[in-house]
Design an enzyme around this catalytic site. Structure first.
Site, PDB file in Angstrom:
ATOM      1  CE1 TYR A 108      -3.663   2.480   0.867  1.00 32.58           C
ATOM      2  CE2 TYR A 108      -1.905   3.715   2.086  1.00 32.58           C
ATOM      3  CZ  TYR A 108      -3.110   3.836   1.349  1.00 32.58           C
ATOM      4  OH  TYR A 108      -3.782   4.799   1.523  1.00 32.58           O
ATOM      5  CD  GLU A 196      -6.078   4.462  -0.955  1.00 29.88           C
ATOM      6  OE1 GLU A 196      -7.283   4.315  -1.626  1.00 29.88           O
ATOM      7  OE2 GLU A 196      -5.998   4.623   0.439  1.00 29.88           O
TER       8      GLU A 196
END
Ligand code: GDP
Ligand code: MN
Length: 388
Positions: A108, A196
């Protein structure tokens, strides 16, 4: 403003961020042609402004043209319900067809504005593919953070610290540093509020790739980027929020059943808090603003009433620049047009309050008056509860 994954990836590509080869498609034929051009296996991905598509069946790996056509047919026009769309889901109107990759690890990587430091912060975690909120709640120690100094930008040592923290091998650290530098430049130059990459993948041949990309822009910076404004997809936006924007109202749709009409952002937030404290759920945030006209108030009232979930309306006004009589005129005007059929609770104080109350009384509308904010919130919660 949010954009689609395929648009986010196109933007990132301009900053030398590695993304899979792919193409946005609007029809089944386009999707099949794109898949053939990219070579198999491919991934057909539903493009909606919400995550959680993988688990909801919105991401399909296909091995040949037949499967690509099948996947595209199954997705286009379908309402996809993911844990981020709410129960009503989102209609899929476009697809992203990409060359598939072989995943070794899912990581991530995200950039946000940290409101505590007032700076852009890089967040990273080895727990890719999982929502970062979940990681933060369960295993906060697994989130790595680096705050970017605006005068310097993301320093190479910071990017290296993250790369090592993610357990990347020697051959990937350099790639990761370049990857993060590109994201950081994109964030600042495009006035983003969120970038993101979830997951950021390490491929089996040791490459790094943004497999998913989500970008949100700060609306206040969009005037500087006409080319980014073009990326807006109105079909992904709440129709009530669009209507509110036309009338320059600050309106945000929420999940509850009490429509709130308030002036001043502070009072609007306090009203939402007090509705929740009284055991209810606001259906929206709405600030009609200081100098609102009766027409603007009427538009706001119509927007509240157009939400089928709304079971009661709570008007909480402190008349300052917005006079209570103007507010009352707007409410009466709109209530006549749409024939009000749900309870209306009014708490009003301030400039011309007596005139305002007189206008409401004369209107013949069935109004529940409240003596103060808490009284109004309690009455609204009770009235909404009786109806649902
Ligand atoms: P989201 O569920 O909406 O966040 O959509 P993502 O773009 O993150 O995709 C969800 C999942 O699909 C990823 O976590 C991957 O596991 C899988 N996926 C997406 N693209 C590929 C691919 O090219 N190859 C493989 N093997 N899996 C993929
Ligand atoms: Mn994702």
């Amino acid at each position: 403003m949010n954009i689609h994954e395929h648009q986010a990836k196109e933007l990132l590509r301009r900053y030398q961020v590695a993304v899979p080869d792919g193409q946005a498609c609007f029809t089944v034929d386009e999707a099949v042609a794109a898949a053939k051009r990219l070579e198999f296996p491919c991934v057909v991905k539903a493009q909606i402004h919400a995550g959680g598509r993988g688990k909801a069946g919105g991401v399909k790996v296909v091995r040949d043209a037949g499967e690509a056509g099948e996947a595209a047919r199954a997705l286009l026009g379908k309402t996809l319900v993911t844990h981020q769309t709410g129960p009503q889901g989102r209609v899929v109107r476009r697809l992203l067809v990409e060359r598939a990759c072989r995943i070794a690890r899912e990581l991530y990587l995200g950039l946000v504005v940290d409101r505590t430091t007032g700076r852009v912060t890089v967040m990273a975690s080895t727990e890719g593919g999982v929502e970062i909120e979940e990681v933060a709640a369960r295993t906060p120690e697994k989130i790595l953070r680096e705050t970017i100094d605006p005068a310097i930008g993301l320093a190479p040592y910071q990017a290296r610290r993250i790369a090592f923290g993610l357990g990347l091998g020697k051959e990937q650290v350099g790639k990761a540093v370049g990857f993060m530098a590109g994201l950081a430049r994109c964030f600042v130059e495009s006035d983003c509020s969120l970038v993101e990459i979830n997951p950021l993948v390490v491929t089996q041949d040791g490459g790094l790739l943004a497999l998913d990309a989500k970008i949100g822009f700060d609306d206040n910076g969009l005037f500087r980027h006409p080319e980014l404004r073009e990326l807006r997809d109105p079909s992904e936006e709440d129709p009530r929020e669009q209507e509110a924007a036309k009338h320059e109202l600050s309106y945000i749709a929420l999940d509850g059943n009490i429509g709130c009409m308030v002036n001043g952002a502070g009072l609007a937030m306090a009203t939402m808090d007090i509705v929740k404290a009284a055991g209810g759920m606001p259906a929206n945030f709405l600030d009609v603003g200081g100098g609102a006209s009766a027409e603007k108030v009427a538009a706001a009232f119509r927007i509240l009433l157009s939400d089928a979930a709304v079971q009661a309306i709570f008007i909480n006004i402190f008349g300052g620049i917005l006079r209570c009589d103007v507010l009352a005129e707007g409410v009466v005007q709109a209530a006549r047009e749409v024939r009000l059929s749900i309870p209306l609770i009014v708490r009003m104080e301030g400039t011309n309050v007596d005139d305002g109350k007189a206008i409401l009384a004369r209107s013949g509308l069935d109004i529940i008056t409240a003596s103060d904010m808490l009284d109004g919130a309690r009455k609204a919660v009770a009235a909404a509860g009786r109806r649902s």
